[in-house]
Design a protein around this motif. Structure first.
Motif, PDB file in Angstrom:
ATOM      1  N   VAL A 222       0.865  -1.180   0.000  1.00 48.83           N
ATOM      2  CA  VAL A 222       0.000   0.000   0.000  1.00 48.83           C
ATOM      3  C   VAL A 222       0.901   1.230   0.000  1.00 48.83           C
ATOM      4  O   VAL A 222       1.911   1.267   0.706  1.00 48.83           O
ATOM      5  CB  VAL A 222      -0.985   0.007   1.190  1.00 48.83           C
ATOM      6  N   ALA A 223       0.535   2.206  -0.816  1.00 42.53           N
ATOM      7  CA  ALA A 223       1.341   3.424  -0.940  1.00 42.53           C
ATOM      8  C   ALA A 223       0.623   4.606  -0.312  1.00 42.53           C
ATOM      9  O   ALA A 223      -0.602   4.744  -0.421  1.00 42.53           O
ATOM     10  CB  ALA A 223       1.621   3.714  -2.413  1.00 42.53           C
ATOM     11  N   HIS A 224       1.425   5.454   0.333  1.00 40.75           N
ATOM     12  CA  HIS A 224       0.928   6.666   0.986  1.00 40.75           C
ATOM     13  C   HIS A 224       1.480   7.865   0.233  1.00 40.75           C
ATOM     14  O   HIS A 224       2.582   7.809  -0.300  1.00 40.75           O
ATOM     15  CB  HIS A 224       1.382   6.689   2.445  1.00 40.75           C
ATOM     16  N   ILE A 259       9.688   5.409  -2.318  1.00 41.99           N
ATOM     17  CA  ILE A 259      10.556   4.590  -1.469  1.00 41.99           C
ATOM     18  C   ILE A 259       9.686   3.483  -0.858  1.00 41.99           C
ATOM     19  O   ILE A 259       8.460   3.634  -0.781  1.00 41.99           O
ATOM     20  CB  ILE A 259      11.230   5.409  -0.338  1.00 41.99           C
ATOM     21  N   TYR A 260      10.317   2.388  -0.447  1.00 41.89           N
ATOM     22  CA  TYR A 260       9.600   1.230   0.081  1.00 41.89           C
ATOM     23  C   TYR A 260      10.263   0.757   1.375  1.00 41.89           C
ATOM     24  O   TYR A 260      11.479   0.837   1.508  1.00 41.89           O
ATOM     25  CB  TYR A 260       9.641   0.056  -0.915  1.00 41.89           C
ATOM     26  N   PHE A 261       9.464   0.225   2.262  1.00 37.16           N
ATOM     27  CA  PHE A 261      10.000  -0.345   3.515  1.00 37.16           C
ATOM     28  C   PHE A 261       8.918  -1.185   4.177  1.00 37.16           C
ATOM     29  O   PHE A 261       7.733  -1.054   3.849  1.00 37.16           O
ATOM     30  CB  PHE A 261      10.453   0.768   4.479  1.00 37.16           C
ATOM     31  N   PHE A 269       5.148  -1.097   2.845  1.00 30.26           N
ATOM     32  CA  PHE A 269       4.644   0.256   2.598  1.00 30.26           C
ATOM     33  C   PHE A 269       5.464   0.918   1.505  1.00 30.26           C
ATOM     34  O   PHE A 269       6.656   0.637   1.357  1.00 30.26           O
ATOM     35  CB  PHE A 269       4.778   1.120   3.866  1.00 30.26           C
ATOM     36  N   GLU A 270       4.821   1.805   0.794  1.00 31.26           N
ATOM     37  CA  GLU A 270       5.491   2.669  -0.170  1.00 31.26           C
ATOM     38  C   GLU A 270       5.094   4.097   0.198  1.00 31.26           C
ATOM     39  O   GLU A 270       3.981   4.321   0.662  1.00 31.26           O
ATOM     40  CB  GLU A 270       4.990   2.324  -1.584  1.00 31.26           C
ATOM     41  N   VAL A 271       6.031   5.016   0.024  1.00 31.72           N
ATOM     42  CA  VAL A 271       5.693   6.435   0.129  1.00 31.72           C
ATOM     43  C   VAL A 271       5.920   7.011  -1.256  1.00 31.72           C
ATOM     44  O   VAL A 271       7.025   6.902  -1.802  1.00 31.72           O
ATOM     45  CB  VAL A 271       6.554   7.144   1.191  1.00 31.72           C
TER      46      VAL A 271
END
Ligand code: ZN
Length: 313
Positions: A222-224, A259-261, A269-271
């Motif tokens: 899921v990306a924010h 970016i991912y983490f 998560f993705e931002v």
């Protein structure tokens, strides 16, 4: 950190058949296919982006149809997005329930957090739901002959994260950018300070659930959304300093930078930056009507197209 995360950007899932996927999300749920491209990390597989007219952040649901690529059916469980929730106007759940059932899908109502959620699975087995959200002021994603403005989905409402140790994850999410929360027995709702749909996470107490395994029919990440890549860098530094989490370097996804983490609780998560968006390589009218490739893959277009399974829109 406070205020850097504006809410959701998109949800990305691994699915099975391309044709089934396009039919389900565009024809049945009434999303617009706003971009057809390939998975930048595996060019044999499409990357479909569904959303509103221009694919605004928080309306975007994206899929990788991995049929016949040696990927097995996944297990939905802890450490994953367990369910993706779409937002629809008041008095529309009946319509959606009937519509899904008339096309052969099971749809059931569940009460949580003081609201009714219409639960159903997509053709690949992804868990989806629709909730009526009268605070959602986004325009309908797309309307068709069968789906009027009064019933049409507005975009993603929230995602449900299945978590074995919900307290730890909830605390992290609070600091990450979702401070507001209400609780019931199984679910905790977290929201950014920007009210309304598309800005919420729901943590599901996953004590009784299996651990999730990636594969067909599971959400990959899921990306924010953030306003700028500088904000992503600030978040990356915060994660490192406060939690020892190593986010990836910045990746150019052409329509946004990311970016991912993995968060405590293991969800990927993705931002992602809100811009530049899907109009960088197609006009509003043309969105999603032909295969788009980033510059670095354009030279191999012929070969890439040959490897993709044809489907009809
Ligand atoms: Zn993504």
């Amino acid at each position: 950190m406070k205020g850097l995360i504006k809410g959701l950007h998109h949800v990305t899932a691994t699915v099975n058949d391309a044709q089934e996927d396009v039919d389900f999300y565009t024809k049945l749920l009434g999303q617009r296919l706003v971009k057809e491209t390939v998975n930048f990390d595996n060019e044999k597989v499409y990357h479909f982006y569904y959303g509103n007219e221009i694919g605004s952040p928080s309306t975007i649901f994206t899929t990788f149809p991995y049929k016949n690529q040696g990927v097995r059916q996944g297990v939905i469980g802890n450490g994953q997005v367990y369910e993706s929730v779409f937002s629809a106007p008041e008095n529309s759940l009946d319509f959606w329930g009937k519509r899904l059932r008339s096309h052969g899908f099971e749809a059931t109502i569940e009460h949580r957090l003081g609201k009714e959620f219409l639960l159903f699975d997509d053709p690949s087995g992804l868990k989806l739901s629709i909730v009526e959200n009268h605070t959602d002021h986004r325009e309908p994603v797309w309307t068709t002959d069968e789906i009027t403005k009064e019933k049409a989905i507005r975009g993603i409402d929230s995602v449900v994260l299945a978590i074995k140790n919900p307290e730890e994850t909830t605390q992290f999410l609070h600091e990450f950018g979702y401070p507001v929360h209400i609780k019931d027995e199984k679910y905790t709702l977290l929201e950014t300070n920007k009210d309304g749909a598309g800005n919420s996470l729901i943590v599901l107490d996953g004590r009784d659930l299996p651990d999730g395994i990636n594969g067909l029919g599971t959400v990959h990440h899921v990306a924010h959304r953030v306003d700028s890549i500088e904000d992503s860098i600030k978040i990356k530094e915060f994660l490192q300093k406060k939690y020892g989490i190593n986010a990836t370097e910045v990746k150019d996804r052409k329509y946004f930078k990311s970016i991912y983490f993995r968060i405590p609780g293991n969800v990927l998560f993705e931002v992602a930056t809100s811009g530049p968006g899907f109009l960088v390589d197609e006009s509003k009218e043309e969105l999603g009507t032909s295969l788009k490739l980033p510059e670095w893959q354009e030279a191999r277009r012929e070969q890439i197209e040959k490897n993709l399974v044809p489907y009809t829109r």
